[in-house]
Design an enzyme around this catalytic site. Structure first.
Site, PDB file in Angstrom:
ATOM      1  N   ALA A  16      -1.929  -4.955  -8.589  1.00 52.57           N
ATOM      2  CA  ALA A  16      -2.536  -5.295  -9.879  1.00 52.57           C
ATOM      3  C   ALA A  16      -2.336  -6.544  -9.986  1.00 52.57           C
ATOM      4  CB  ALA A  16      -2.107  -4.608 -10.898  1.00 52.57           C
ATOM      5  N   GLU A 198      -6.704  -9.940  -7.818  1.00 53.03           N
ATOM      6  CA  GLU A 198      -7.819  -9.092  -8.306  1.00 53.03           C
ATOM      7  C   GLU A 198      -9.071  -9.920  -9.185  1.00 53.03           C
ATOM      8  OE1 GLU A 198      -6.336  -5.521  -9.603  1.00 53.03           O
ATOM      9  OE2 GLU A 198      -5.950  -4.587  -7.768  1.00 53.03           O
TER      10      GLU A 198
END
Length: 256
Positions: A16, A198
């Site tokens: 993440a 990401e």
């Protein structure tokens, strides 16, 4: 450098885009503790080098190791009443892609892509740019190549590299330009940086929209009106070919 649980008992996964945020601030937390322990020696021996300060502290039996820990503050979201802050900060980026399609086969290639990312004060521009390039190509594959096909009986056809296509070297933009936005800082993360793993992923969708724009141009050349049409993601070769309407594809139009 180790995040396995035999080294750190309650480590968080490197996922993440928070690895640098969590581990970087935890390292700083540990360093601050050691610096605080060395402060009396620095005050007592202002002329000492770092090596001499450490030696003096060692001889006085001062603990020269420390455990650091960091938890992102002020985050949490209530989905019931739609309140709270799900993220500590946001990462911004912009991209523009130019593609060329083959109207007879549905094949395409990316002629050029330009990306600008706001990563605050980058910890390592070389690594960060590589992360941006990788995430973009992954997003390109998601939006144009990686189609999951299920048969009516529930059998998944796309199970391996023979049927499920991921990006390769040939899918990387021919002219690939990535730059980092300058003059930006982020006081909520280590050294004013920002996570990068990401966030650039969805910029790969610019290839999808560029393909649709090219299909629109092909439709206009074929004499079709300038009107909305559907091009579903992923924009596979089959879908690109069928979107470029001509006498051949008109044979397979669904009858009303």
């Amino acid at each position: 450098s180790e995040t396995t649980t035999d080294k750190v008992p309650n480590t968080s996964p490197t996922a993440a885009s928070v690895q640098s945020d969590l581990n970087g601030m935890a390292v700083k937390n540990a360093c601050d503790k050691i610096v605080e322990r060395l402060a009396p020696f620095k005050e007592k021996y202002p002329e000492y080098t770092w090596e001499k300060l450490v030696s003096a502290a060692y001889l006085e039996r001062v603990d020269l190791s420390a455990h650091g820990f960091y938890a992102t503050p002020n985050v949490g979201y209530n989905f019931v009443n739609a309140s709270g802050s799900p993220f500590n900060y946001f990462v911004w980026g912009a991209a523009c892609s130019e593609v060329e399609i083959d109207v007879l086969t549905g094949d395409y290639y990316v002629r050029r892509t330009d990306i600008v990312m706001d990563l605050g004060e980058s910890l390592n521009p070389t690594i960060d740019i590589g992360q941006i390039e990788g995430a973009f190509v992954q997003g390109l594959g998601w939006s144009t190549l990686e189609e999951i096909v299920w048969f009516d009986n529930g059998f998944q056809f796309t199970k391996g590299p023979g049927t499920y296509k991921i990006p390769s070297f040939n899918d990387v933009p021919v002219d690939f330009r990535v730059s980092l936005f300058e003059g930006s800082s982020n006081k909520k993360a280590i050294y004013s940086s920002k996570g990068v793993g990401e966030p650039p992923f969805f910029l790969g969708s610019t290839v999808l929209f560029a393909i649709k724009n090219a299909c629109q141009a092909a439709r206009l050349d074929a004499g079709l009106p300038d009107e909305y049409f559907t091009l579903r993601a992923p924009a596979t070769a089959e879908r690109i070919r069928l979107a470029c309407v001509d006498n051949f594809t008109s044979q397979f139009e669904k009858k009303q």
